[in-house]
Scaffold this motif. Structure first.
Motif, PDB file in Angstrom:
ATOM      1  N   VAL A 238       0.913  -1.228  -0.266  1.00 51.84           N
ATOM      2  CA  VAL A 238      -0.232   0.047   0.026  1.00 51.84           C
ATOM      3  C   VAL A 238       0.859   1.395   0.466  1.00 51.84           C
ATOM      4  N   PRO A 239       0.929   2.000  -1.428  1.00 52.17           N
ATOM      5  CA  PRO A 239       1.469   3.502  -1.083  1.00 52.17           C
ATOM      6  C   PRO A 239       1.099   3.897  -0.504  1.00 52.17           C
ATOM      7  N   VAL A 240       2.239   4.947   0.318  1.00 53.54           N
ATOM      8  CA  VAL A 240       1.352   6.668   1.125  1.00 53.54           C
ATOM      9  C   VAL A 240       2.547   7.404   0.633  1.00 53.54           C
ATOM     10  N   THR A 241       1.967   8.747   0.949  1.00 51.12           N
ATOM     11  CA  THR A 241       2.438   9.767   0.718  1.00 51.12           C
ATOM     12  C   THR A 241       1.831  10.688   1.894  1.00 51.12           C
ATOM     13  N   THR A 242       1.230  10.746   2.727  1.00 49.40           N
ATOM     14  CA  THR A 242       1.251  11.658   4.173  1.00 49.40           C
ATOM     15  C   THR A 242       1.136  10.738   4.976  1.00 49.40           C
ATOM     16  N   LEU A 243       1.103  10.776   6.300  1.00 51.31           N
ATOM     17  CA  LEU A 243      -0.049  10.029   7.589  1.00 51.31           C
ATOM     18  C   LEU A 243      -0.974  10.173   7.677  1.00 51.31           C
ATOM     19  N   LYS A 244      -1.565  11.321   7.275  1.00 49.99           N
ATOM     20  CA  LYS A 244      -3.771  10.944   7.001  1.00 49.99           C
ATOM     21  C   LYS A 244      -3.429  10.450   5.941  1.00 49.99           C
ATOM     22  N   GLY A 245      -3.100   9.862   4.595  1.00 50.94           N
ATOM     23  CA  GLY A 245      -3.380   9.148   3.629  1.00 50.94           C
ATOM     24  C   GLY A 245      -3.169   7.686   4.429  1.00 50.94           C
ATOM     25  N   ALA A 246      -2.041   7.609   5.473  1.00 54.36           N
ATOM     26  CA  ALA A 246      -1.889   6.098   5.975  1.00 54.36           C
ATOM     27  C   ALA A 246      -2.762   5.649   6.980  1.00 54.36           C
ATOM     28  N   VAL A 247      -3.384   6.950   7.683  1.00 54.53           N
ATOM     29  CA  VAL A 247      -4.316   6.111   8.352  1.00 54.53           C
ATOM     30  C   VAL A 247      -5.854   6.290   7.835  1.00 54.53           C
ATOM     31  N   ASP A 248      -5.705   7.003   6.702  1.00 57.32           N
ATOM     32  CA  ASP A 248      -6.869   6.297   5.977  1.00 57.32           C
ATOM     33  C   ASP A 248      -6.800   4.849   4.800  1.00 57.32           C
ATOM     34  N   SER A 249      -5.953   5.312   4.438  1.00 61.85           N
ATOM     35  CA  SER A 249      -5.491   2.981   4.212  1.00 61.85           C
ATOM     36  C   SER A 249      -5.466   2.278   4.832  1.00 61.85           C
ATOM     37  N   LEU A 250      -6.044   2.227   6.576  1.00 60.69           N
ATOM     38  CA  LEU A 250      -5.707   1.505   7.297  1.00 60.69           C
ATOM     39  C   LEU A 250      -7.427   1.400   7.545  1.00 60.69           C
ATOM     40  N   ARG A 251      -7.827   2.481   8.014  1.00 62.19           N
ATOM     41  CA  ARG A 251      -8.833   2.844   7.823  1.00 62.19           C
ATOM     42  C   ARG A 251      -9.997   2.189   6.621  1.00 62.19           C
ATOM     43  N   SER A 252     -10.026   2.008   5.617  1.00 56.56           N
ATOM     44  CA  SER A 252     -10.545   1.546   4.819  1.00 56.56           C
ATOM     45  C   SER A 252      -9.995  -0.288   4.658  1.00 56.56           C
ATOM     46  N   LEU A 253      -9.657  -0.071   4.842  1.00 57.03           N
ATOM     47  CA  LEU A 253      -8.554  -2.003   4.737  1.00 57.03           C
ATOM     48  C   LEU A 253      -9.689  -2.466   6.132  1.00 57.03           C
ATOM     49  N   GLU A 254      -9.264  -2.010   7.190  1.00 52.75           N
ATOM     50  CA  GLU A 254     -10.048  -2.083   7.997  1.00 52.75           C
ATOM     51  C   GLU A 254     -11.823  -2.324   7.648  1.00 52.75           C
ATOM     52  N   ARG A 255     -12.212  -1.155   7.070  1.00 52.30           N
ATOM     53  CA  ARG A 255     -14.131  -1.335   6.794  1.00 52.30           C
ATOM     54  C   ARG A 255     -13.851  -1.937   5.328  1.00 52.30           C
ATOM     55  N   GLY A 256     -13.237  -2.405   5.190  1.00 48.42           N
ATOM     56  CA  GLY A 256     -13.273  -4.176   3.599  1.00 48.42           C
ATOM     57  C   GLY A 256     -13.594  -2.167   2.306  1.00 48.42           C
ATOM     58  N   GLY A 257     -12.871  -0.673   2.086  1.00 46.37           N
ATOM     59  CA  GLY A 257     -13.134  -0.355   1.182  1.00 46.37           C
ATOM     60  C   GLY A 257     -11.769  -0.185   0.426  1.00 46.37           C
ATOM     61  N   LYS A 258     -12.031   0.938  -0.546  1.00 46.42           N
ATOM     62  CA  LYS A 258     -10.918   1.078  -1.601  1.00 46.42           C
ATOM     63  C   LYS A 258      -9.349   1.468  -0.887  1.00 46.42           C
ATOM     64  N   VAL A 259      -8.377   0.922  -1.512  1.00 41.25           N
ATOM     65  CA  VAL A 259      -6.988   0.954  -1.278  1.00 41.25           C
ATOM     66  C   VAL A 259      -6.267   1.234  -2.114  1.00 41.25           C
ATOM     67  N   PRO A 260      -5.521   2.533  -1.939  1.00 45.60           N
ATOM     68  CA  PRO A 260      -4.062   2.100  -3.096  1.00 45.60           C
ATOM     69  C   PRO A 260      -3.541   1.272  -3.283  1.00 45.60           C
ATOM     70  N   GLY A 261      -3.260   0.723  -4.171  1.00 47.51           N
ATOM     71  CA  GLY A 261      -1.690  -0.057  -4.732  1.00 47.51           C
ATOM     72  C   GLY A 261      -0.845   0.386  -6.103  1.00 47.51           C
ATOM     73  N   CYS A 262       0.107  -0.249  -5.231  1.00 43.41           N
ATOM     74  CA  CYS A 262       0.908   0.236  -7.231  1.00 43.41           C
ATOM     75  C   CYS A 262       1.140  -0.259  -8.264  1.00 43.41           C
TER      76      CYS A 262
END
Length: 262
Positions: A238-262
């Motif tokens: 999972v690629p990240v550019t900011t701390l907020k983006g990392a938190v958002d991705s982890l929340r999406s993973l938890e909820r089965g949402g869309k998560v960015p990929g490489c």
């Protein structure tokens, strides 16, 4: 994050006729460093019997899951790395060949480099605290955070230290764990305003993460290609550019949402 191999492993490559073309160059030291997957440490737990992150002055929450910062192990700055070692490293997935200056940009003796890396770690810890508190909209000085990662040096645990602080204080913001109970690993520097920076040895760190049970690896977006190049099967990048983006991705993973990929 890196530690040092005491010496490059001696390798017998005389069966490869191509080496004859290099003559005595095969025995001359080259300006490279050999790197291997290093240890990982769960910043939500303990390292060598001591909590990695200790927060005082504010209530913390119990956490499940893991946030694993990753390291590489590298030959020292004065180690002789020969042509045989370099060729062997190019053809192995569990070892990387890196320019020595990229691993040890500060130069100096081994003791000076070790001190430089420890200083980088301390600075990274301080910045991670600032970034986490800024994300949580808490004023600096409202609580005290101490970090203990033993003799691990370098700045590349910054992102995961910041995530660990957020998880201990706020979780996912809705009463759950930021990890969703998973083992999450990754790497990346952090700035006080939450920007995630590139690091070195990403392909080796993905292998360390997989070896230690991680299912997801957060990587600075600029290093997606390197992370994907030798990605172990079953490890999601999972690629990240900011701390907020990392938190958002982890929340999406938890909820089965869309998560960015490489």
């Amino acid at each position: 994050m890196l530690t040092r191999l005491t010496r490059p492993r001696a390798l017998a490559l005389c069966a490869l006729p191509v080496l004859a073309l290099f003559g005595t160059a095969a025995f001359a030291p080259l300006p490279f460093t050999l790197a291997e997957p290093g240890v990982t440490a769960n910043v939500l737990g303990e390292d060598r019997g001591k909590p990695v992150i200790t927060i005082t002055g504010a209530p913390t929450r119990p956490t499940e899951g893991q946030l694993r910062m990753t390291t590489i192990v590298a030959t020292g700055p004065k180690a002789d790395v020969g042509l045989g070692d370099v060729i062997d490293g190019w053809f192995r997935t569990d070892r990387a060949v890196m320019p020595r200056d990229a691993v040890y940009p500060s130069g100096g003796s081994e003791k000076e480099i070790e001190q430089h890396n420890l200083d980088d770690m301390r600075q990274s810890q301080n910045v991670a605290v600032d970034a986490a508190l800024d994300y949580l909209d808490r004023k600096p000085g409202s609580l005290r955070v101490s970090v203990d990662l033993g003799d691990i040096g370098g700045p590349s645990a910054g992102l995961f230290l910041a995530l660990g602080i957020i998880d201990k204080l706020d979780g996912d913001g809705s009463g759950g764990d930021l990890t969703g109970g998973r083992s999450i690993a990754g790497t990346g520097t952090i700035s006080a305003d939450g920007k995630v920076g590139a690091v070195g040895g990403v392909s080796m760190k993905t292998q360390a993460a997989h070896r230690d049970g991680a299912s997801v690896f957060l990587v600075p977006k600029a290093e997606c290609r390197e992370a994907q190049a030798e990605r172990p099967a079953g490890l999601r990048i999972v690629p990240v550019t900011t701390l907020k983006g990392a938190v958002d991705s982890l929340r999406s993973l938890e909820r089965g949402g869309k998560v960015p990929g490489c």
